[in-house]
Design a protein around this motif. Structure first.
Motif, mmCIF file in Angstrom:
data_model
loop_
_atom_site.group_PDB
_atom_site.id
_atom_site.type_symbol
_atom_site.label_atom_id
_atom_site.label_comp_id
_atom_site.label_asym_id
_atom_site.label_seq_id
_atom_site.Cartn_x
_atom_site.Cartn_y
_atom_site.Cartn_z
ATOM 1 N N GLU A 1 52.815 56.282 24.205
ATOM 2 C CA GLU A 1 53.691 56.835 23.646
ATOM 3 C C GLU A 1 55.238 56.694 24.133
ATOM 4 O O GLU A 1 56.192 56.115 23.444
ATOM 5 N N ILE A 2 55.387 56.960 25.393
ATOM 6 C CA ILE A 2 56.639 56.775 26.155
ATOM 7 C C ILE A 2 57.121 55.426 26.109
ATOM 8 O O ILE A 2 58.284 55.055 26.008
ATOM 9 N N LEU A 3 56.018 54.674 26.387
ATOM 10 C CA LEU A 3 56.408 52.973 26.546
ATOM 11 C C LEU A 3 57.113 52.673 25.550
ATOM 12 O O LEU A 3 57.930 51.808 25.322
ATOM 13 N N LYS A 4 56.217 53.091 24.274
ATOM 14 C CA LYS A 4 56.927 52.572 22.984
ATOM 15 C C LYS A 4 58.279 53.060 22.562
ATOM 16 O O LYS A 4 58.994 52.349 22.044
ATOM 17 N N GLN A 5 58.515 54.099 23.170
ATOM 18 C CA GLN A 5 59.837 54.824 22.893
ATOM 19 C C GLN A 5 60.893 53.836 23.656
ATOM 20 O O GLN A 5 62.147 53.405 23.382
ATOM 21 N N MET A 6 60.298 53.220 24.944
ATOM 22 C CA MET A 6 61.267 52.545 25.595
ATOM 23 C C MET A 6 61.206 50.742 25.091
ATOM 24 O O MET A 6 61.748 49.983 25.739
ATOM 25 N N ARG A 7 60.655 50.680 23.994
ATOM 26 C CA ARG A 7 60.597 49.369 22.983
ATOM 27 C C ARG A 7 59.874 48.374 23.911
ATOM 28 O O ARG A 7 60.706 47.283 24.126
ATOM 29 N N ILE A 8 58.610 48.814 24.459
ATOM 30 C CA ILE A 8 57.946 47.934 25.176
ATOM 31 C C ILE A 8 56.968 47.026 24.291
ATOM 32 O O ILE A 8 56.194 48.125 23.645
ATOM 33 N N GLN B 1 63.380 48.784 35.277
ATOM 34 C CA GLN B 1 64.318 49.835 34.766
ATOM 35 C C GLN B 1 63.780 50.769 33.520
ATOM 36 O O GLN B 1 63.903 51.987 33.810
ATOM 37 N N ARG B 2 63.127 50.071 32.844
ATOM 38 C CA ARG B 2 62.843 50.894 31.526
ATOM 39 C C ARG B 2 61.623 51.904 32.173
ATOM 40 O O ARG B 2 61.503 52.856 31.849
ATOM 41 N N MET B 3 60.910 51.411 33.106
ATOM 42 C CA MET B 3 59.900 52.088 33.687
ATOM 43 C C MET B 3 60.389 53.296 34.284
ATOM 44 O O MET B 3 59.779 54.592 34.203
ATOM 45 N N ASP C 1 71.529 50.506 25.139
ATOM 46 C CA ASP C 1 71.177 50.915 23.869
ATOM 47 C C ASP C 1 69.985 52.046 23.790
ATOM 48 O O ASP C 1 69.995 52.877 23.032
ATOM 49 N N LEU C 2 69.093 51.585 25.027
ATOM 50 C CA LEU C 2 67.929 52.479 25.143
ATOM 51 C C LEU C 2 68.530 54.061 25.292
ATOM 52 O O LEU C 2 67.906 54.990 24.904
ATOM 53 N N LEU C 3 69.454 54.083 26.360
ATOM 54 C CA LEU C 3 69.743 55.295 26.937
ATOM 55 C C LEU C 3 70.496 56.046 25.893
ATOM 56 O O LEU C 3 70.387 57.297 25.784
ATOM 57 N N MET D 1 68.056 61.565 20.875
ATOM 58 C CA MET D 1 66.973 61.976 20.553
ATOM 59 C C MET D 1 66.442 63.413 21.376
ATOM 60 O O MET D 1 66.071 64.244 20.648
ATOM 61 N N LEU D 2 66.628 63.278 22.855
ATOM 62 C CA LEU D 2 66.414 64.306 23.525
ATOM 63 C C LEU D 2 67.516 65.291 23.938
ATOM 64 O O LEU D 2 67.361 66.429 24.447
ATOM 65 N N ASN D 3 68.584 64.822 23.610
ATOM 66 C CA ASN D 3 69.964 65.652 23.860
ATOM 67 C C ASN D 3 70.097 65.976 25.273
ATOM 68 O O ASN D 3 70.191 67.073 25.669
ATOM 69 N N THR D 4 69.540 64.988 25.978
ATOM 70 C CA THR D 4 69.448 65.160 27.551
ATOM 71 C C THR D 4 71.087 64.771 28.003
ATOM 72 O O THR D 4 71.665 63.874 27.375
#
Ligand SMILES: Nc1ncnc2c1ncn2[C@@H]1O[C@H](COP(=O)(O)OP(=O)(O)OP(=O)(O)O)[C@@H](O)[C@H]1O
Ligand SMILES: Nc1ncnc2c1ncn2[C@@H]1O[C@H](COP(=O)(O)OP(=O)(O)OP(=O)(O)O)[C@@H](O)[C@H]1O
Ligand SMILES: [Mg+2]
Ligand SMILES: [Mg+2]
Lengths: 314, 499, 297, 675
Positions: D130-137, D157-159, D191-193, D199-202
């Motif tokens: 799931e997480i990796l998909k969010q990272m558009r992998i 860096q995505r990892m 873009d990812l960040l 999404m996470l409001n971090t």
């Protein structure tokens, strides 16, 4: 990986070929008439001549080299000049003894050494580290013969351990064990200091790596960071260190075996040199080199197998 | 590697035989520490270790009694000598068999000696037995030796280290097919040889031990360590300090035997500078023998008088012949006379074994005071003797082992053209005296010739013999019956028993 | 032309001379007690090697018959051996032996090894390939084994031991140098020198060599300590320097038989070997540290 | 307003070096609200990383918090035990490091490294996919099984980002997470960040020296200088009106897209940041400040709040805010030299460079034709690995081209360096990328400079000394620098010396391979100006390589865009930002974050990875990633060269009209286009 193994093997083959040539050349230059040595000082010229012919010493050197190499590869190692015994069983038996000593030493010494190295590294700069590092440095400075003699003088007679390690050919490990203790202890000293120092350096190097920070900042417990992340990587160079220390051990054993009269390859080698026993000397050298090279190969392969950067390539 | 020290016949009292009637006390294993073997063929053996094994596995025809130094029977039950001293008839003992079970016969003796004296063989014994015209089987167990001329020492010659009786037609010495008190169980070159008692040995009650294990060591120190640690029971041949170190050790009995063995310093006399007798004389004057004995031998043994006829040969040794007292000034003067007013530079060659390097070091220091400046060249024994370099160099040290009779030294070392005439000594008067001593059957005449020889050598001999060395042995006190021989290799193992 | 970009002037001191640099390195070396101790003891031995004969009360081979086998005393600090020789004098005089053997051996090995390493690393190609394969095969023999083989051939003597040390260590030094050269060779400043048409000789000796020196100094110190080790081991095995030389390993060997009579004749030279090797090791360790610090600055 | 998430109060951090204690941070006040993206900028050595690490209580062993507090929620992190910190790391504060290649454990599969984190945070391990998909992998299952070295820098860096986010932290600290990456990759990561943040409001503390990134990503920016907070403001306000002269200097140092050396020079900042422990007890910026007046040298300014949501530490901010004085440095216009007739210096035809590798031959340059003319600059841009360096190195002779012809002043050059004579060598010189390696650390500056004089110009060693002074003067360094060793120079100074050395032989052609990439923006500006001046003065022709298209655009007259060893487009520098472009140029331009929050940028992102140069794609090399991929023709056929009216040449199958129709200008400037 296969390509890597093949390349390493080819490399090993080439090195062995060159080394065998080197050994051959050096031993051919040994002074003293081989036949004189074989037959003793008390024989006449015709007997010498017959002997030379018998050994093929009239052949040109390159022919002799290839004959020797071919014979060696086909397992025909000939007979010792000085004892007339068949070389192969002799060398194999002594090799077994040496390996037993080396193996025992490594089995005991390597884990301790690695442990000490790791402990020192994790406490870098603290008292424990200084103690271990200085101790290791001091032990590195003690030649085997000094350590050996000291151990004999201090321990052997006091503890009733055999100072002479001439073990029976048929001895089981249990029987041979007492006589292994002192030589192994001596060898362990050499090994311990050497491996511990390099392990320490390896772990310290690893601890500086950025991935350690990543692991810590994940919130992993310190223990997990050390065991799962640092040691895993630090052990890679340690494998190489252990293999190199095996080479060290081979050298160290020559002295140790002579101090303790341990019937290993090292003692046989000094014997062969003093007797100008060429075929024996050549066989021992080549076997030693092969063992050394194989240890390195195993270390390399192990290193590669455990290191995904080599195992998988990018 | 062979060295003259380790060559030739030896003899000293034979060990105590098992008392008749006493029950053979058998059993036990004796572990002996010794140098490793090189040769196993009796015709080629030379070192102590080789001789020790051969003496245990094979039998001599004639042995030499260690106490009386007289020839005694072994495989020969007895002998008859013709009046002119040129014919010897030996009868063999009953019941002697080789380890393969076949009986020992006259043919085996004939074959053994024909082999040893075969001029094509190149063996060292060829010249020793040159004098033999023929060896013939007189019957199944009788052998007749015919000599070309009388030889007063012929029985000793038959007890030469090499003269072990082997089975007719033996080609492979590694079979160890002897008739001796022990049978070879396993031989592991450079490591050990294991012997078991020969149950069928022809001497009743011998051998006493069940097993003998001879463990090979490269170093005497390690042998002594092993003895102290209880891994071996018997050590023969060790250096004086090691012997000293065993003196007060519980459970170990030490013993030493005086011998006629010696280390000598010899100067080539056939060329510069040794062809001027004043040089060797100056060396003699520069030598402090007492100090050498004290430093190199720690006082064991006795001071030498520059002749190989030592005090052990009580019949022949002349105590009146004394080496000159040390006189450094006189030595300098002699050197100056000989054309070396500023001293002389020489290289002293020495093998690296025994006390020889020490002797060289001491000489270097002593002679320097007289202007004889030595450069030392210490070489491995194997190289030094193996290359015949020892026969070539000008100044060298050689070790000579103890022999049962003195003639051997003269014939092989000092007579013109002798095989090991390392000093290239050639003196007609000496040669004549040596021939007289070696050929005469008249004891008095012989003793007289030897006395003259000692005087001659002291006066102009090419050698300096600073001491006669002892041999040392040590054995665990669990054993008894150990009698150390002057030539340690001839020590009998079959007389040793458990207490 | 007063440009927008004037020098980003810093207030840094003028270039220190070599002397100053030496002193700053030396100060770093002496900062840690263990390094300081190693350095000082090594230097002490060096001094003894040079002026040993002035300090030794007796000659190396001088025999005092009356005192033979005496223990340590005011007259004989380290006792007397079985041949009546003063052990203290012999240990002092043996220092020169070990320094000439191990020192000159190391020096020659370093000189030749450095030249070969420089050449091989810089030139590359078949020369490098050939030399490295050859060195591989030499290094496939454990050092002591090679030493024994060579000594068997040459016969034991001082010159042989020297030769053996040189031969055994050339490949090791050459490899160390070569690896430094390989890493330096691709630096821009070397490439800049090449595109400026500098001669190979100048590039090797003026541009690359200084970068090699730190590693070389450490390696030389290490080699030196191993050379002492090797020489004395060979002496001990009886195949090295021959009697009556006061070489320490040989002294240990000679004294071994008499260890219960004259233990001092064994322990003092043994202690000397250990002390020297340990000190030189500490010195090497110190040098490594110094150059690391220097590099990080 | 709710209480801030993280609040640094009067934070001071020091390092122990030897016996000295050096202050790396002094009196820093900073507060980050939940969900806020906070930028932290400043020159190298200003203490950005120190601040980031201190915020996590993870300082190097010799670093310690001297005073102040780090309030995280209601806890002062400065007072917590290591165990308490460990409980917060990962779960409450996540970290993304600078160099992804070394930050992952090389011998553990990346999936396992993420799983380990999930386990630690008591999350379901199957969330990995799931997480990796969010990272558009694209192929998460496969990637999870791989080891770090099998992944590209962007993937690595995505990892790390996914690992840092897996604990759902309230705060994410990022220390230059994209500095080591190519612009195209950087754009994707940013873009990812942005997505994750929404999404996470971090909240994010984003450390960078790249003003473009700050401008496009952050809500607020803090400017750090020599361990002190110089200025802190909402991003747009900071860019619109910086109140601190240092902030102004930073902004003036970076070339805006389209800024050109002959029109609008970079102003930059003089001098360099003080070394640790060298700061004065006054305004730390005074030595470099164009507005410094007496008070600045005497008194440390206080941290003032000109408006409720910004702070600044400067004595003169009121005047600056009022517009009475301008913190921008006055810069002379570059010396106008009469343009001489440009004659051709370099002509490269069909150049190919190949490297032998264990796995095959790597074709780094595949048939490149370029020209360079006197007094003008040919800029070369392209992603890492596109073959820019190989091209330059082949020209200068450091690598031997496998194919092709290089003419200098109409004479064909031998391929091998050793065959080239002195005259050729003196005509061709090079400035290298890394100033740390540019000078031999064992030679004094004087010796380094005198060598080319002696070897190439035949100057006698005795006379060389005087000329060394002239060379130093030409690069605006004092003559007494001749006695210095490189270790006594700053990075910028080293690069100046390297430039002086290259000009010593008075070359016809200067090759400059990313000469400013390793430098701080302020120094970069000065070096760029220096190069421009020297070029004009000597009428040297220059081949200038950079991966930063803005820098190339600033300095070059002609630009070549390289991809996978081939040139995709050439154009006059003035038209590089105008459509039509080659699709690759278009992607490149839309990836560079403009250092201006008011610029609107098209988002064209490249998919996939740069293909291997061992087996480069057939047809158009760009077809595997081209957003305007046409179909089989791109795969099978080599594209034609198409020429536009404004002097561009484009290597593409798409007709110019179609390009022009589909493309708009990537950058839309608020207000007037170009200044
Ligand atoms: N462990 C340390 N020991 C001593 N000084 C240090 C240490 N770490 C950093 N410094 C110094 O502290 C100052 C600030 O360093 P820091 O890494 O925080 O700067 P930075 O702004 O992140 O720079 P960069 O852009 O180069 O990463 C620098 O002068 C640096 O040399
Ligand atoms: N000496 C070399 N041996 C093998 N491959 C090389 C070598 N130098 C460069 N390469 C490869 O050639 C290709 C082009 O490299 P080059 O350095 O010319 O690219 P670049 O555009 O300058 O990249 P960067 O921006 O990273 O400097 C890359 O794939 C690189 O890995
Ligand atoms: Mg940083
Ligand atoms: Mg590049």
């Amino acid at each position: 990986m296969t390509a890597y193994i093949l390349r390493r093997l080819a490399f090993l083959g080439l090195t062995m070929l060159l080394t065998s040539l080197l050994i051959f050349v050096i031993t051919q230059l040994l002074p003293g008439d081989v036949c004189r040595v074989i037959l003793g000082r008390e024989v006449g010229e015709n007997a010498l001549e017959a002997c030379r012919l018998d050994l093929g010493l009239d052949q040109p050197a390159p022919v002799r080299y290839f004959t020797w190499l071919g014979d060696f590869l086909t397992g025909n190692w000939g007979n010792s000049y000085s004892t007339d015994a068949e070389i192969r069983p002799l060398v194999m038996e002594r090799l077994g003894n040496s390996l037993m000593l080396a193996g025992f030493t490594m089995l005991v010494g390597v884990p301790i050494a690695i442990g000490l190295g790791v402990i020192a590294a994790l406490n870098e700069g603290k008292a424990i580290d200084n103690g271990i590092s200085l101790g290791a440095l001091a032990v590195v400075g003690l030649p085997e013969f000094v350590t050996g003699i000291l151990l004999i003088e201090i321990l052997a007679f006091r503890l009733g351990l055999p100072a002479n390690s001439s073990i029976r050919e048929t001895a089981t490990f249990a029987e041979a064990f007492p006589s292994l203790i002192l030589p192994a202890l001596t060898a362990t000293f050499v090994l311990l200091a050497y491996v511990a120092r390099l392990t320490r350096a390896g772990v310290i190097e690893e601890l500086k790596q950025a991935y350690v920070r990543t692991a810590e900042l994940k919130g992993l417990p310190r223990r997990t960071v050390i065991w799962r992340h640092v040691l895993r990587n630090a052990m890679l160079p340690t494998i190489t260190v252990v293999a190199i220390s095996f080479g060290w051990l081979i050298s160290g054993l020559v002295v140790i075996e002579n101090v303790f009269n341990y019937p290993g390859l090292g003692r046989l080698m000094v014997f062969a040199i003093s007797r100008r026993d060429l075929p024996l000397l050549q066989a021992i050298s080549l076997i030693t080199v092969l063992g050394f090279a194989l240890a390195n190969l195993v270390a390399d392969l192990l290193y590669a197998a455990l290191n995904p950067r080599i195992r998988i390539g990018s | 590697g062979p060295s003259p020290e380790a060559t030739g016949p030896a003899g000293e009292p034979e060990a105590t035989q098992a008392e008749p009637g006493e029950e053979r006390q058998t059993g036990g294993t004796l572990r002996v520490a010794f140098q490793s073997l090189v040769q196993t063929d009796p015709a080629l053996i030379s070192s102590d270790a080789e001789v020790l094994v051969a003496n245990a596995v094979y039998d001599y025809l004639v042995d030499v009694d260690p106490v009386t130094n007289e020839p005694t029977p072994r495989l020969a039950a007895g002998w008859d000598i013709s009046d002119d001293g040129t014919s010897y008839l030996f009868s063999l003992v009953e019941g002697a068999t080789f380890h393969d079970g076949s009986p020992v016969t006259a043919a085996d003796v004939v074959w053994t000696f024909d082999r040893l004296r075969n001029p094509d063989s190149g063996y060292a014994t060829v010249s020793l037995y040159e004098n033999i015209v023929s060896v013939e089987a007189a019957s199944e167990n009788e052998v007749n030796f015919t000599l070309s001329s009388p030889n007063p020492f012929f029985l000793y010659d038959l007890s030469d280290n090499h003269a072990l009786i082997i089975k007719d037609g033996t080609t492979d010495a590694s079979d160890f097919n002897g008739s001796g008190p022990f049978v070879v169980e396993t031989y592991s070159p450079e490591d050990r040889i294991v012997l078991v008692a020969n149950e069928n040995y022809f001497v009743e009650g011998q051998p006493a031990l069940d097993h003998v294990e001879i463990i090979f060591f490269a170093e005497e120190g390690a042998m002594v360590d092993a003895l102290r640690g209880g891994q071996v029971d018997l050590v023969m041949r060790m250096s004086t300090p090691l012997f000293e170190s065993l003196q007060d050790v519980e459970g170990i009995e030490t013993t030493f035997a005086s011998t006629n063995g010696f280390d000598l310093i010899r100067l080539r006399s056939d060329r510069e500078p040794g062809n001027d007798p004043r040089i060797i004389q100056a060396m003699k004057l520069a030598t402090d023998r007492e100090a050498i004995l004290e430093l190199v031998q720690q006082g064991y043994g006795s001071v030498g008088n520059d002749s190989p006829i030592g005090p052990l040969y009580t019949n022949y040794h002349d105590p009146a012949v004394q080496p000159p007292a040390r006189d450094v000034e006189a030595a300098r003067a002699l050197l100056a006379e000989a054309g070396y007013p500023d001293g002389i530079d020489l290289t002293l060659h020495t093998p690296n074994t025994g006390g020889r390097p020490d002797l060289a070091a001491v000489l270097q220091s002593q002679w320097a005071e007289a202007g004889i400046n030595l450069e030392l060249s210490v070489e491995p024994e194997e190289v030094y003797y193996g290359d015949d370099g020892w026969l070539e160099v000008d100044l060298g040290i050689t070790g000579w082992g103890s022999r049962p009779y003195p003639q051997f030294y003269l014939d092989t070392m000092l007579v013109t053209g002798a095989v090991w005439n390392e000093s290239h000594f050639s003196d007609q008067e000496f040669d004549a005296l040596a021939a007289t001593a070696g050929g005469s059957l008249d004891e008095a005449e012989r003793a007289d010739a030897y006395a003259q020889i000692q005087a001659l050598l002291a006066d102009r001999g090419p050698v300096i013999i600073p001491y006669y060395f002892p041999v040392f042995g040590a054995i665990s006190d669990l054993f008894t019956g150990f009698q150390l021989e002057a030539f340690p290799g001839r020590t009998d193992l079959h007389t040793i028993r458990l207490k | 032309m007063a440009s927008a970009a004037t020098a980003d002037v810093t207030k840094q001191s003028a270039a220190p001379g070599w002397g100053q640099r030496f002193f700053s390195l030396a100060r770093t070396l002496l900062r840690r007690p263990s390094h300081a101790l190693g350095t000082l003891i090594s230097l002490l031995f060096l001094v003894i090697a040079i002026i040993g004969p002035l300090l030794a009360p007796y000659g190396a081979n001088e025999q005092i018959v009356a005192d033979a086998r005496d223990g340590p005393s005011a007259a004989h600090w380290f006792g007397v051996d079985t041949l009546g020789r003063d052990v203290y004098s012999r240990v002092l005089l043996g220092t020169r032996d070990i320094f000439t053997l191990a020192g000159i051996g190391t020096l020659l090995a370093v000189l030749i090894g450095t030249s070969l390493g420089l050449l091989s690393g810089y030139r590359g190609g078949w020369f490098d390939e050939l030399l490295m394969r050859f060195f591989d095969s030499v290094l496939a023999l454990p050092a002591l084994l090679l030493a024994l083989l060579l000594l068997g051939t040459l016969g034991p003597s001082r010159q042989s031991v020297l030769f053996v040390i040189v031969i055994v260590y050339i490949p090791i030094v050459a490899r160390v140098v070569r690896s430094v050269v390989l890493s330096v060779k691709t630096r821009s400043y070397i490439e800049a020198a090449r595109v400026q048409g500098e001669s190979s000789a100048r590039i090797l000796f003026r541009e690359i060599l200084p970068a090699v020196l730190p590693a070389l100094a450490v390696e030389a110190a290490l080699r030196f300590s191993y050379a002492i080790f090797l020489a004395s081991s060979l002496g001990f095995l009886g195949v090295g320097v021959q009697p009556p030389s006061p070489e320490w390993g040989l002294m240990v060997n000679e004294a071994r038989d008499a260890v219960s009579q004259t233990p001092w004749a064994l322990y003092f030279p043994a202690a000397a070997i250990s002390l020297l090797v340990i000190s030189v090791n500490l010195l090497a360790d110190g040098l490594k540290h110094v150059f690391q610090m220097d590099g990080e600055r | 307003m709710a209480s801030p998430l993280l609040q640094l109060q009067q934070l001071a951090v020091s390092y122990k070096v030897g016996r000295r204690t050096l202050d790396a941070l002094r009196d820093v006040d900073l507060s980050i609200d939940a969900g806020q993206t906070y930028g932290l900028v400043g020159e190298s050595g200003s203490g950005k990383s120190t601040l980031a690490l201190a915020a996590m209580r993870y300082l190097p062993a010799n670093g310690f918090i001297r005073s102040g507090s780090i309030m995280f929620g209601d806890k002062d992190l400065a007072k917590l035990s290591p165990e308490e910190m460990r409980a917060r790391w990962g779960r409450q504060i996540g970290f993304v490091p600078q160099n992804p290649a070394t930050a992952l454990n090389p011998s553990v599969r990346v999936g396992d490294q993420i799983r380990e984190a999930l386990r630690l945070y008591s999350r379901d391990e199957s969330d990995v996919m799931e997480i990796l998909k969010q990272m558009r992998i694209a192929d998460p299952a496969r990637v999870a099984r791989q080891y770090p070295h099998q992944l590209s820098g962007g993937m690595q860096q995505r990892m790390l980002i996914s690992m840092a986010l897996s604990g759902n932290p309230h705060l994410l600290v990022l220390d230059e997470p994209t500095t080591a990456l190519d612009v195209t990759t950087e754009a994707a990561i940013l873009d990812l960040l942005r997505g994750a943040q929404q999404m996470l409001n971090t909240a994010m503390l984003y450390v960078t020296h790249n003003l473009g990134v700050v401008a496009t990503l952050t809500d607020r920016v803090a400017v750090l200088y020599a361990g002190e907070l110089a200025e802190d403001a909402p991003t747009k306000e900071l860019f619109r009106q910086p109140l601190h002269p240092y902030t102004r200097g930073l902004l003036d140092s970076v070339p805006r897209l389209g800024q050109r050396k002959d029109v609008n020079r970079l102003r930059g900042i003089v001098g360099q940041i003080p070394a640790l422990g060298e700061t004065i007890d006054a305004c730390v910026f005074a030595p470099r400040c164009p507005l410094a007046i007496e008070i600045c040298w005497q008194k440390r300014p206080t941290l003032d709040a000109p408006t409720p949501d910004r702070t600044v530490r400067c004595h003169r901010w009121p005047e600056i805010m009022a517009g009475d004085i301008s913190p921008s440095r006055a810069v002379e216009k570059s010396s106008q030299v009469t343009k001489q007739a440009a004659n051709q210096v370099l002509q490269v035809d069909g150049l190919q460079v190949a490297y032998k590798m264990p796995g095959g031959t790597l074709q780094a340059v595949r048939g490149v034709d370029v020209q360079a003319t006197s007094g003008r600059t040919l800029g070369v841009v392209g992603e890492s690995g596109s073959g820019k360096s190989s091209l330059a190195r082949a020209v200068i002779g450091l690598v031997e081209p496998s194919e092709g012809k290089i003419d200098l002043l109409g004479i064909q050059l031998p391929k091998r360096l050793t065959r080239r004579n002195r005259v050729v060598l003196s005509h061709l010189q090079m400035v290298f990328q890394n100033p740390e390696e540019a000078l031999n650390p064992h030679l004094t500056v004087g010796e380094s400079l005198s060598r080319p004089l002696i070897t190439l110009r035949g100057v006698k060693p005795a006379d060389a000394k005087a000329q060394v002074g002239e060379l130093l003067a030409a690069v605006r360094l004092p003559a007494d620098y001749a006695d210095r060793l490189p270790s006594q120079l700053s990075g910028g100074e080293k690069q100046r010396v390297a430039i002086a050395r290259a000009f010593a032989s008075q070359p016809e052609l200067l090759l400059a391979d990313e000469p400013v990439s390793a430098l701080d923006v302020s120094v970069q500006a000065a070096i760029l100006n220096l190069l421009a001046d020297l070029q004009i003065e000597h009428q040297t022709s220059m081949l200038f390589i950079a991966h930063d298209i803005a820098v190339v655009g600033y300095l070059a007259d002609e630009i070549a865009v390289m991809y996978l060893g081939q040139i995709m487009q050439t154009s006059p520098a003035e038209t590089i930002f105008d459509a039509p472009y080659h699709p690759y140029t278009e992607a490149l331009l839309s990836s560079v974050p403009p250092p201006d929050p008011f610029v609107k940028q098209e988002r064209i992102r490249l998919e996939g990875e740069l293909p291997s140069a061992v087996n480069p794609p057939n047809g158009c090399p760009f077809h595997t990633r081209c957003p305007r991929f046409l179909g089989d023709i791109c795969v099978e056929q080599k594209p034609p060269w198409r020429e536009t009216e404004d002097g561009k040449r484009i290597f593409c199958h798409i007709p110019l009209e179609d390009l022009l129709r589909d493309q708009t200008d990537v950058l839309q400037f608020e207000g007037a286009k170009k200044s």
